[in-house]
Design a protein around this motif. Sequence first.
Motif, PDB file in Angstrom:
ATOM      1  N   GLN A 196       1.002  -0.996  -0.134  1.00  0.00           N
ATOM      2  CA  GLN A 196       0.136  -0.084  -0.572  1.00  0.00           C
ATOM      3  C   GLN A 196       1.089   1.514  -0.114  1.00  0.00           C
ATOM      4  N   LEU A 197       1.817   1.288   0.943  1.00  0.00           N
ATOM      5  CA  LEU A 197       2.918   2.826   0.985  1.00  0.00           C
ATOM      6  C   LEU A 197       3.028   2.881  -0.434  1.00  0.00           C
ATOM      7  N   THR A 198       3.502   1.212  -1.118  1.00  0.00           N
ATOM      8  CA  THR A 198       4.575   1.623  -2.281  1.00  0.00           C
ATOM      9  C   THR A 198       3.136   2.845  -3.399  1.00  0.00           C
ATOM     10  N   ASP A 199       2.609   2.004  -3.892  1.00  0.00           N
ATOM     11  CA  ASP A 199       1.405   2.365  -4.381  1.00  0.00           C
ATOM     12  C   ASP A 199       1.075   3.786  -4.134  1.00  0.00           C
ATOM     13  N   VAL A 200       0.920   4.972  -3.151  1.00  0.00           N
ATOM     14  CA  VAL A 200       0.579   5.485  -2.691  1.00  0.00           C
ATOM     15  C   VAL A 200       1.992   6.732  -2.734  1.00  0.00           C
ATOM     16  N   VAL A 201       3.156   6.086  -2.343  1.00  0.00           N
ATOM     17  CA  VAL A 201       4.256   6.783  -3.063  1.00  0.00           C
ATOM     18  C   VAL A 201       4.563   7.118  -4.326  1.00  0.00           C
ATOM     19  N   GLY A 202       3.722   6.315  -4.886  1.00  0.00           N
ATOM     20  CA  GLY A 202       4.303   6.010  -6.924  1.00  0.00           C
ATOM     21  C   GLY A 202       2.699   7.312  -7.335  1.00  0.00           C
ATOM     22  N   ARG A 203       1.636   7.741  -6.089  1.00  0.00           N
ATOM     23  CA  ARG A 203       0.356   8.291  -6.788  1.00  0.00           C
ATOM     24  C   ARG A 203       1.514  10.138  -6.851  1.00  0.00           C
ATOM     25  N   LEU A 204       2.767  10.315  -5.215  1.00  0.00           N
ATOM     26  CA  LEU A 204       3.117  11.252  -4.886  1.00  0.00           C
ATOM     27  C   LEU A 204       3.735  12.331  -5.911  1.00  0.00           C
ATOM     28  N   PRO A 205       3.683  13.612  -5.904  1.00  0.00           N
ATOM     29  CA  PRO A 205       5.052  14.081  -7.619  1.00  0.00           C
ATOM     30  C   PRO A 205       5.995  13.763  -6.270  1.00  0.00           C
ATOM     31  N   ASP A 206       7.016  13.994  -7.311  1.00  0.00           N
ATOM     32  CA  ASP A 206       8.362  14.488  -7.111  1.00  0.00           C
ATOM     33  C   ASP A 206       8.761  15.493  -5.977  1.00  0.00           C
ATOM     34  N   THR A 207       8.452  15.780  -6.287  1.00  0.00           N
ATOM     35  CA  THR A 207       8.631  17.559  -5.631  1.00  0.00           C
ATOM     36  C   THR A 207       8.131  17.842  -3.823  1.00  0.00           C
ATOM     37  N   ARG A 208       7.658  16.675  -3.458  1.00  0.00           N
ATOM     38  CA  ARG A 208       7.033  16.385  -2.711  1.00  0.00           C
ATOM     39  C   ARG A 208       8.574  16.580  -1.206  1.00  0.00           C
ATOM     40  N   GLN A 209       8.161  17.181   0.029  1.00  0.00           N
ATOM     41  CA  GLN A 209       9.127  16.915   0.936  1.00  0.00           C
ATOM     42  C   GLN A 209       8.800  15.581   1.835  1.00  0.00           C
ATOM     43  N   THR A 210       9.656  14.467   1.801  1.00  0.00           N
ATOM     44  CA  THR A 210       8.488  13.077   2.640  1.00  0.00           C
ATOM     45  C   THR A 210       9.796  13.204   3.834  1.00  0.00           C
ATOM     46  N   VAL A 211       9.254  12.834   4.921  1.00  0.00           N
ATOM     47  CA  VAL A 211       9.715  12.662   6.288  1.00  0.00           C
ATOM     48  C   VAL A 211       9.365  11.466   7.150  1.00  0.00           C
ATOM     49  N   LEU A 212      10.428  10.063   7.718  1.00  0.00           N
ATOM     50  CA  LEU A 212       9.968   9.005   8.543  1.00  0.00           C
ATOM     51  C   LEU A 212      10.235   9.200   9.931  1.00  0.00           C
ATOM     52  N   PHE A 213       9.509   9.297  10.803  1.00  0.00           N
ATOM     53  CA  PHE A 213       9.295   8.817  11.645  1.00  0.00           C
ATOM     54  C   PHE A 213       9.247   7.600  12.766  1.00  0.00           C
ATOM     55  N   SER A 214      10.415   7.073  13.853  1.00  0.00           N
ATOM     56  CA  SER A 214      10.485   6.252  13.661  1.00  0.00           C
ATOM     57  C   SER A 214      11.062   5.515  14.980  1.00  0.00           C
ATOM     58  N   ALA A 215      11.164   4.371  15.720  1.00  0.00           N
ATOM     59  CA  ALA A 215      11.763   4.308  16.833  1.00  0.00           C
ATOM     60  C   ALA A 215      12.669   3.736  16.970  1.00  0.00           C
ATOM     61  N   THR A 216      12.850   2.759  15.825  1.00  0.00           N
ATOM     62  CA  THR A 216      13.816   1.520  14.971  1.00  0.00           C
ATOM     63  C   THR A 216      13.993   2.008  13.961  1.00  0.00           C
ATOM     64  N   LEU A 217      15.667   1.505  13.758  1.00  0.00           N
ATOM     65  CA  LEU A 217      15.810   1.835  11.835  1.00  0.00           C
ATOM     66  C   LEU A 217      16.338   0.183  11.752  1.00  0.00           C
ATOM     67  N   PRO A 218      15.115  -0.518  10.947  1.00  0.00           N
ATOM     68  CA  PRO A 218      15.256  -1.705  10.029  1.00  0.00           C
ATOM     69  C   PRO A 218      15.838  -2.011   9.408  1.00  0.00           C
ATOM     70  N   LYS A 219      16.247  -2.786   8.399  1.00  0.00           N
ATOM     71  CA  LYS A 219      16.964  -2.900   7.162  1.00  0.00           C
ATOM     72  C   LYS A 219      15.247  -2.405   6.048  1.00  0.00           C
ATOM     73  N   VAL A 220      14.659  -2.877   6.258  1.00  0.00           N
ATOM     74  CA  VAL A 220      13.588  -2.917   5.238  1.00  0.00           C
ATOM     75  C   VAL A 220      13.386  -1.167   5.251  1.00  0.00           C
ATOM     76  N   LEU A 221      14.137  -0.198   6.208  1.00  0.00           N
ATOM     77  CA  LEU A 221      13.640   1.098   6.128  1.00  0.00           C
ATOM     78  C   LEU A 221      14.424   1.682   5.378  1.00  0.00           C
ATOM     79  N   VAL A 222      15.712   1.482   5.465  1.00  0.00           N
ATOM     80  CA  VAL A 222      16.899   2.045   4.782  1.00  0.00           C
ATOM     81  C   VAL A 222      16.920   1.918   3.897  1.00  0.00           C
TER      82      VAL A 222
END
Length: 767
Positions: A196-222
Motif C-alpha cells: 500500500q505504501l509503495t502504491d501511495v508513494v507512486g501517486r505522489l509528486p516527485d517534488t514532495r518533502q518526505t519525513v519518516l519518524f520511527s523508533a527503530t531503524l530496520p533494514k527494510v526502512l533503510v
Amino acid sequence: MPEIPGFADFNATVEINDDSGKIKKKGGKKSGGFQSMNLNYNVLKGILKRGYKQPTPIQRKAIPFLLENRDVVAMARTGSGKTAAFLIPMFEKLKARSAKAGARALILSPTRELALQTLKFIKELGRFMGLKAAVILGGDSMDDQFSAIHGNPDIIVATPGRFLHVCIEMELKLNGIEYVVFDEADRLFEMGLGEQLTDVVGRLPDTRQTVLFSATLPKVLVEFAKAGLSDPVLLRLDVESKLPSELQCWYFIVRPEEKLAALLVLLKSHINSDQQTVVFAATKHHVEYLHMVLDHMGISNTYIYSNLDPTARKINAAKFSTGKVKVLVVTDVAARGIDIPQLDNVINYNFPAKAKLFVHRVGRCARAGRSGIAYSLVSPDEHAYLLDLHLFLGQSLSIATPVNKDGSVGRFPQALLEEQHSSMITLHENHLDIVSVREVAEKGYMKYIKSRPPASADSNRRVKELPLLTCSIHPIFRELYAETEDERETLLDKMKNYRPHGTIFEICGKNKSQEYLTMKEKRAFHKEKINAHHQLVKQKQAQIDLASNASTFESVSLQSSNTEDINDAFKTVVLPKKRKIDDLYKKNKKRKLKDEHYIPYTPTDKHTEEGLAVNNFQKEASSAQLDLLGDSGETQKMNKMSKMWDRKKKKMVAVPDARIGKIKTESGVWIPATYKSNRYNEWKEKTKATQSNEDDDDEEEISTQKGNPRSKPNTHWARHNEKVKLKQRKSELKSTDQIVKARIIAERKKQRQKKGKNKGKSKKSRK
C-alpha cells in the motif's frame, strides 16, 4: 505542583507583541527554544497555547532540517515529542488555508488510534492557522470520507489501506501534496502495509518533502529511504538509551496458574487506585477474560483490541483518557504511538516475545519527563525472552536472592497470592460464563505460542543456569513481608536440598540382603564420580551466589546496527552532541583478543540486530525449499493440486499466484490493484456533488480518459446501456424549458383522453 520538563506553566500569563513576534513574560525572564527557530506568528502562538515551553532533543534537531525542505529520517525513543516535531514544520510550510489547491499534506499512521491522536494534535497546535484537516480511517463511512475530501482539506491524516481504497475509488489526484509524513514507519512495514505504501508513494509528486519518524531503524526502512527519499538526513537520538531514565522496570517470576492472582495483587494491594494503568495481554480472548474478571472484582476497567467495533474503540479510549476508568486492558494494537499524558503504570500480563515490542509497550508511560513504573509477569516459558530483552538493552539482569536483596527480578509474597487465588477459585465456581471465556483464552494462548517467535539459543542455554525459580521476594514487598517470607524460604530450601545418604534399597533392605550388597558394590565402584559430581554442584552454587551478589551479567555495550547500509543511504547523520558515537564503545576497543586475526562467529551487534529486525532470515530460509519430485503421497497430491490443465498447451501448468496484481486492505482482504466499484458515482448522484478540480483541470481529465480504457464504454451494447441509464435518470432540479415542455405534453395527454371518452359516448348512443 512540580514543573514538568518541556512544558510551560498554564497559570503563567504570556504576552505576545504583534509587531515583532517576540514573547515577553511578566517576570522578566527570557523564554528560549521555539522563538529562535524563526517560526510564523500563528504557529508560535499555537505552540505556547498548547503549553510547550522548550523543544525536546528530537524537535531541536529535526525542525531546522525540515524548515530547509530536507527529507528526514528521525529516530528517537517513544514519548520524545515526535508528533510535534513534524507538525510544526508542516504548519510553517502550509502557512494558510487554500480551498482551491486541495490537500497539500499527507500523514500516514499505522493504527486508527494514532491517526485520531495526530488529528487532535493538529487541532490544538494549529488552532490559529485556519487549516482544515480530514481523517480517513478504515471502518468509518466511505460516504463521509468522500464528502470530507470534496471539502478540499489542507491536511489528510489516514491509515494506508483505506486511503489507497479511496484513491482508487475516486481516482484521486495527489499532485498538490507538498509534505508527506510516515509516522511509526517501522510499524507500517511490520503490519504488511509495504504494498500500500509503495502504491501511495507512486501517486505522489516527485517534488514532495518526505519525513519518516520511527523508533527503530530496520533494514527494510533503510532500503525504503534509499529508494523513495532524495538525499535524506538521518537523526539518531536513540543510541545512548532505549528506555527513558525516569522509567522503573520490575519483573516478577510467577507460575502460569497464578498470573491472574498476581495481576490482582498489583491492582488491589500495590498500585494506588487513583493512578492510571494499562494492562497488555497476548490475544483478544485474554482481553475479554481479564475484563470480565476485573468487573466482577470491582475494578473499573475498559478494553481495546483490533477486531473491536471502531465506535466501541473510540468510546472505550475516551473513557480511559478522561479518567472515568483507571485500568485499560489492551492487546499490542495500543503498544505504539498512543499518548496518554497521565499514565502512571504499565503491566505486561504476557511478556512480549520481541524486545522492541517491550520498549514500545512500556514507552506509553514515563513520557515528557514524567516518571512511571513497568511491571512484567514472567512465567517459566518466558524466561528466555527476559534474557533476550536485557541483551538487547545492554543492561545487567539483577535477581533478588537472600544475598542480593535489591534486584529487579523477584516474586510475590505467597500469602498475597494465595488470598487472591482462593477468591479466583470461588469466582469461577459461581460464574460459568467466566469459565467458558477462560477456556477460549487458553486455546487462543496455545495458538499464540505456535506463532510466537522463539527466543535465541544463547538465552535458552543460559537461562538454565540462573536461579529464577528460586529467587526471593521482590524488594517492593520486602518491607512488609520480609520476616515471614525469609522463614518460609529457609524451610523450603532445606526441604529441596535434603538428600538421603542411601537409596531405598539400602534404607529399607536388610544388611545381608542381595539388594543391599549390590548397591554397596555399585557405590564403591562409582565413588570417584560421585565425589566429582558433588564438587561440581558446590562450584556451580558458589558461582551463582557470587554472580547474584554483584550482577548476573556484565554490562555489554552494543554497537549500532547496519553501519555500512546507513552510510550508503544517508550522507548526513546527526548524533547527540554530549557523547560521540565512538565514546560509547570504548569498552569494546579495550578488550584484547587472543589472536588479532581472530574472526568471531557472531557480530558484536547481534542482539540489537535481531531485536530491530522485521524479517528473520533464518526463519524464512528454513521454510524455503525446492521440491523437484514428491517423495510421499501427500507431497505428490499437493503438487497436482498446485497445477491446472491448459487446453491450448494440452498440458498441466502452474496455477498463477492469486495475489498477483492485488493489494491487501486493512481488514486483511486481498483486492485487485485496479479495484473500483460504482460507490463513488452513486454518492455523487445522491448528493449532486461535483469534483472541485473538474473545471480547473479539464485538459488533464481528457488525457486521463484517453489513457484509461475503462473510462468510456467501447462496445455497442455498453454504449446503448449508458444511453438507457442516462434517460432513466431523473433530476430533481429542472430548467424552465423542461418545465414548459412537460406542461405541453401533459395538455396533449388530457386532450387525447377527452377525445377517447367522446368517441365512446357516441358509439353507445348509436347502439
